[in-house]
Design a protein around this motif. Structure first.
Motif, PDB file in Angstrom:
ATOM      1  N   PHE A  25       0.831  -1.206   0.000  1.00 33.90           N
ATOM      2  CA  PHE A  25       0.000   0.000   0.000  1.00 33.90           C
ATOM      3  C   PHE A  25       0.865   1.255   0.000  1.00 33.90           C
ATOM      4  O   PHE A  25       0.623   2.194  -0.767  1.00 33.90           O
ATOM      5  CB  PHE A  25      -0.925  -0.009   1.222  1.00 33.90           C
ATOM      6  CG  PHE A  25      -1.625   1.300   1.435  1.00 33.90           C
ATOM      7  CD1 PHE A  25      -2.697   1.655   0.647  1.00 33.90           C
ATOM      8  CD2 PHE A  25      -1.195   2.176   2.413  1.00 33.90           C
ATOM      9  CE1 PHE A  25      -3.338   2.872   0.829  1.00 33.90           C
ATOM     10  CE2 PHE A  25      -1.825   3.388   2.607  1.00 33.90           C
ATOM     11  CZ  PHE A  25      -2.900   3.737   1.805  1.00 33.90           C
ATOM     12  N   LEU A  26       1.909   1.274   0.844  1.00 32.18           N
ATOM     13  CA  LEU A  26       2.769   2.452   0.917  1.00 32.18           C
ATOM     14  C   LEU A  26       3.535   2.667  -0.388  1.00 32.18           C
ATOM     15  O   LEU A  26       3.718   3.809  -0.820  1.00 32.18           O
ATOM     16  CB  LEU A  26       3.736   2.329   2.100  1.00 32.18           C
ATOM     17  CG  LEU A  26       3.070   2.411   3.475  1.00 32.18           C
ATOM     18  CD1 LEU A  26       4.087   2.162   4.568  1.00 32.18           C
ATOM     19  CD2 LEU A  26       2.386   3.753   3.663  1.00 32.18           C
ATOM     20  N   ARG A  27       3.966   1.570  -1.028  1.00 31.52           N
ATOM     21  CA  ARG A  27       4.636   1.698  -2.328  1.00 31.52           C
ATOM     22  C   ARG A  27       3.685   2.318  -3.359  1.00 31.52           C
ATOM     23  O   ARG A  27       4.054   3.226  -4.094  1.00 31.52           O
ATOM     24  CB  ARG A  27       5.121   0.337  -2.827  1.00 31.52           C
ATOM     25  CG  ARG A  27       6.443  -0.100  -2.241  1.00 31.52           C
ATOM     26  CD  ARG A  27       7.010  -1.280  -3.008  1.00 31.52           C
ATOM     27  NE  ARG A  27       6.106  -2.418  -3.081  1.00 31.52           N
ATOM     28  CZ  ARG A  27       6.051  -3.392  -2.175  1.00 31.52           C
ATOM     29  NH1 ARG A  27       6.856  -3.393  -1.136  1.00 31.52           N
ATOM     30  NH2 ARG A  27       5.207  -4.399  -2.316  1.00 31.52           N
ATOM     31  N   GLU A  28       2.458   1.806  -3.408  1.00 35.26           N
ATOM     32  CA  GLU A  28       1.482   2.321  -4.364  1.00 35.26           C
ATOM     33  C   GLU A  28       1.126   3.770  -4.068  1.00 35.26           C
ATOM     34  O   GLU A  28       0.945   4.574  -4.985  1.00 35.26           O
ATOM     35  CB  GLU A  28       0.235   1.447  -4.362  1.00 35.26           C
ATOM     36  CG  GLU A  28       0.472   0.069  -4.960  1.00 35.26           C
ATOM     37  CD  GLU A  28      -0.726  -0.839  -4.817  1.00 35.26           C
ATOM     38  OE1 GLU A  28      -1.725  -0.435  -4.194  1.00 35.26           O
ATOM     39  OE2 GLU A  28      -0.651  -1.972  -5.331  1.00 35.26           O
ATOM     40  N   LEU A  29       1.038   4.111  -2.792  1.00 36.04           N
ATOM     41  CA  LEU A  29       0.730   5.488  -2.412  1.00 36.04           C
ATOM     42  C   LEU A  29       1.848   6.425  -2.864  1.00 36.04           C
ATOM     43  O   LEU A  29       1.587   7.501  -3.429  1.00 36.04           O
ATOM     44  CB  LEU A  29       0.553   5.579  -0.892  1.00 36.04           C
ATOM     45  CG  LEU A  29       0.230   6.951  -0.335  1.00 36.04           C
ATOM     46  CD1 LEU A  29      -1.130   7.423  -0.822  1.00 36.04           C
ATOM     47  CD2 LEU A  29       0.244   6.912   1.191  1.00 36.04           C
ATOM     48  N   HIS A  30       3.080   6.008  -2.649  1.00 32.72           N
ATOM     49  CA  HIS A  30       4.231   6.819  -3.079  1.00 32.72           C
ATOM     50  C   HIS A  30       4.230   6.997  -4.595  1.00 32.72           C
ATOM     51  O   HIS A  30       4.459   8.105  -5.104  1.00 32.72           O
ATOM     52  CB  HIS A  30       5.523   6.149  -2.607  1.00 32.72           C
ATOM     53  CG  HIS A  30       6.749   6.930  -2.904  1.00 32.72           C
ATOM     54  ND1 HIS A  30       7.049   8.125  -2.304  1.00 32.72           N
ATOM     55  CD2 HIS A  30       7.754   6.686  -3.770  1.00 32.72           C
ATOM     56  CE1 HIS A  30       8.187   8.587  -2.786  1.00 32.72           C
ATOM     57  NE2 HIS A  30       8.635   7.723  -3.680  1.00 32.72           N
ATOM     58  N   GLU A  31       3.939   5.916  -5.300  1.00 35.72           N
ATOM     59  CA  GLU A  31       3.890   5.974  -6.756  1.00 35.72           C
ATOM     60  C   GLU A  31       2.785   6.921  -7.221  1.00 35.72           C
ATOM     61  O   GLU A  31       2.976   7.724  -8.145  1.00 35.72           O
ATOM     62  CB  GLU A  31       3.648   4.574  -7.308  1.00 35.72           C
ATOM     63  CG  GLU A  31       3.666   4.469  -8.806  1.00 35.72           C
ATOM     64  CD  GLU A  31       3.424   3.049  -9.289  1.00 35.72           C
ATOM     65  OE1 GLU A  31       2.877   2.895 -10.390  1.00 35.72           O
ATOM     66  OE2 GLU A  31       3.782   2.100  -8.554  1.00 35.72           O
ATOM     67  N   ALA A  32       1.633   6.860  -6.578  1.00 36.83           N
ATOM     68  CA  ALA A  32       0.518   7.726  -6.942  1.00 36.83           C
ATOM     69  C   ALA A  32       0.866   9.191  -6.677  1.00 36.83           C
ATOM     70  O   ALA A  32       0.524  10.073  -7.481  1.00 36.83           O
ATOM     71  CB  ALA A  32      -0.732   7.331  -6.154  1.00 36.83           C
ATOM     72  N   LYS A  33       1.556   9.465  -5.578  1.00 34.29           N
ATOM     73  CA  LYS A  33       1.954  10.851  -5.291  1.00 34.29           C
ATOM     74  C   LYS A  33       2.933  11.363  -6.338  1.00 34.29           C
ATOM     75  O   LYS A  33       2.850  12.526  -6.748  1.00 34.29           O
ATOM     76  CB  LYS A  33       2.584  10.939  -3.895  1.00 34.29           C
ATOM     77  CG  LYS A  33       1.558  10.877  -2.788  1.00 34.29           C
ATOM     78  CD  LYS A  33       2.210  11.004  -1.425  1.00 34.29           C
ATOM     79  CE  LYS A  33       1.175  10.948  -0.329  1.00 34.29           C
ATOM     80  NZ  LYS A  33       1.774  11.087   1.002  1.00 34.29           N
ATOM     81  N   GLN A  34       3.874  10.500  -6.761  1.00 35.68           N
ATOM     82  CA  GLN A  34       4.818  10.916  -7.793  1.00 35.68           C
ATOM     83  C   GLN A  34       4.094  11.205  -9.113  1.00 35.68           C
ATOM     84  O   GLN A  34       4.400  12.193  -9.785  1.00 35.68           O
ATOM     85  CB  GLN A  34       5.871   9.835  -8.018  1.00 35.68           C
ATOM     86  CG  GLN A  34       6.892   9.749  -6.914  1.00 35.68           C
ATOM     87  CD  GLN A  34       7.926   8.672  -7.171  1.00 35.68           C
ATOM     88  OE1 GLN A  34       7.633   7.680  -7.835  1.00 35.68           O
ATOM     89  NE2 GLN A  34       9.110   8.867  -6.648  1.00 35.68           N
ATOM     90  N   LEU A  35       3.140  10.361  -9.453  1.00 32.43           N
ATOM     91  CA  LEU A  35       2.371  10.577 -10.674  1.00 32.43           C
ATOM     92  C   LEU A  35       1.598  11.889 -10.604  1.00 32.43           C
ATOM     93  O   LEU A  35       1.606  12.685 -11.547  1.00 32.43           O
ATOM     94  CB  LEU A  35       1.410   9.403 -10.904  1.00 32.43           C
ATOM     95  CG  LEU A  35       0.474   9.539 -12.091  1.00 32.43           C
ATOM     96  CD1 LEU A  35       1.264   9.604 -13.384  1.00 32.43           C
ATOM     97  CD2 LEU A  35      -0.513   8.386 -12.119  1.00 32.43           C
ATOM     98  N   ARG A  36       0.963  12.132  -9.470  1.00 38.73           N
ATOM     99  CA  ARG A  36       0.202  13.374  -9.306  1.00 38.73           C
ATOM    100  C   ARG A  36       1.115  14.590  -9.420  1.00 38.73           C
ATOM    101  O   ARG A  36       0.751  15.603 -10.014  1.00 38.73           O
ATOM    102  CB  ARG A  36      -0.509  13.369  -7.953  1.00 38.73           C
ATOM    103  CG  ARG A  36      -1.459  14.547  -7.773  1.00 38.73           C
ATOM    104  CD  ARG A  36      -2.117  14.514  -6.436  1.00 38.73           C
ATOM    105  NE  ARG A  36      -1.108  14.643  -5.402  1.00 38.73           N
ATOM    106  CZ  ARG A  36      -1.291  14.300  -4.137  1.00 38.73           C
ATOM    107  NH1 ARG A  36      -2.423  13.774  -3.755  1.00 38.73           N
ATOM    108  NH2 ARG A  36      -0.332  14.462  -3.269  1.00 38.73           N
ATOM    109  N   ASP A  37       2.320  14.490  -8.828  1.00 39.31           N
ATOM    110  CA  ASP A  37       3.262  15.602  -8.912  1.00 39.31           C
ATOM    111  C   ASP A  37       3.688  15.861 -10.359  1.00 39.31           C
ATOM    112  O   ASP A  37       3.905  17.008 -10.758  1.00 39.31           O
ATOM    113  CB  ASP A  37       4.501  15.331  -8.052  1.00 39.31           C
ATOM    114  CG  ASP A  37       4.187  15.408  -6.560  1.00 39.31           C
ATOM    115  OD1 ASP A  37       3.076  15.856  -6.203  1.00 39.31           O
ATOM    116  OD2 ASP A  37       5.057  15.009  -5.766  1.00 39.31           O
ATOM    117  N   ARG A  38       3.819  14.789 -11.140  1.00 36.17           N
ATOM    118  CA  ARG A  38       4.215  14.959 -12.541  1.00 36.17           C
ATOM    119  C   ARG A  38       3.116  15.608 -13.370  1.00 36.17           C
ATOM    120  O   ARG A  38       3.391  16.430 -14.246  1.00 36.17           O
ATOM    121  CB  ARG A  38       4.575  13.605 -13.161  1.00 36.17           C
ATOM    122  CG  ARG A  38       5.994  13.196 -12.907  1.00 36.17           C
ATOM    123  CD  ARG A  38       6.460  12.143 -13.899  1.00 36.17           C
ATOM    124  NE  ARG A  38       5.555  11.024 -14.052  1.00 36.17           N
ATOM    125  CZ  ARG A  38       5.568   9.922 -13.312  1.00 36.17           C
ATOM    126  NH1 ARG A  38       6.446   9.792 -12.348  1.00 36.17           N
ATOM    127  NH2 ARG A  38       4.718   8.953 -13.535  1.00 36.17           N
TER     128      ARG A  38
END
Length: 60
Positions: A25-38
């Protein structure tokens, strides 16, 4: 007492499974935050600025 001993391995196994799910879950959350930032650079920059202000005004 035998029931308590039998449930101990189950408890450890479920604890390990819970940790795996949490890590995923934390990995996916981090990935989602990076995508949103991009995809929203202006919002990401504003969030960074707010975080910097919070850190500047934080008292140790």
């Amino acid at each position: 007492m035998p029931e308590a001993q039998e449930s101990a391995p189950d408890a450890q196994e479920s604890e390990a499974a819970r940790r795996r799910r949490r890590a995923q879950f934390l990995r996916e959350l981090h990935e989602a935050k990076q995508l949103r930032d991009r995809v929203q650079p202006r919002r990401a920059r504003a969030a960074r600025m707010r975080q910097q202000m919070r850190m500047r005004t934080f008292r140790w």
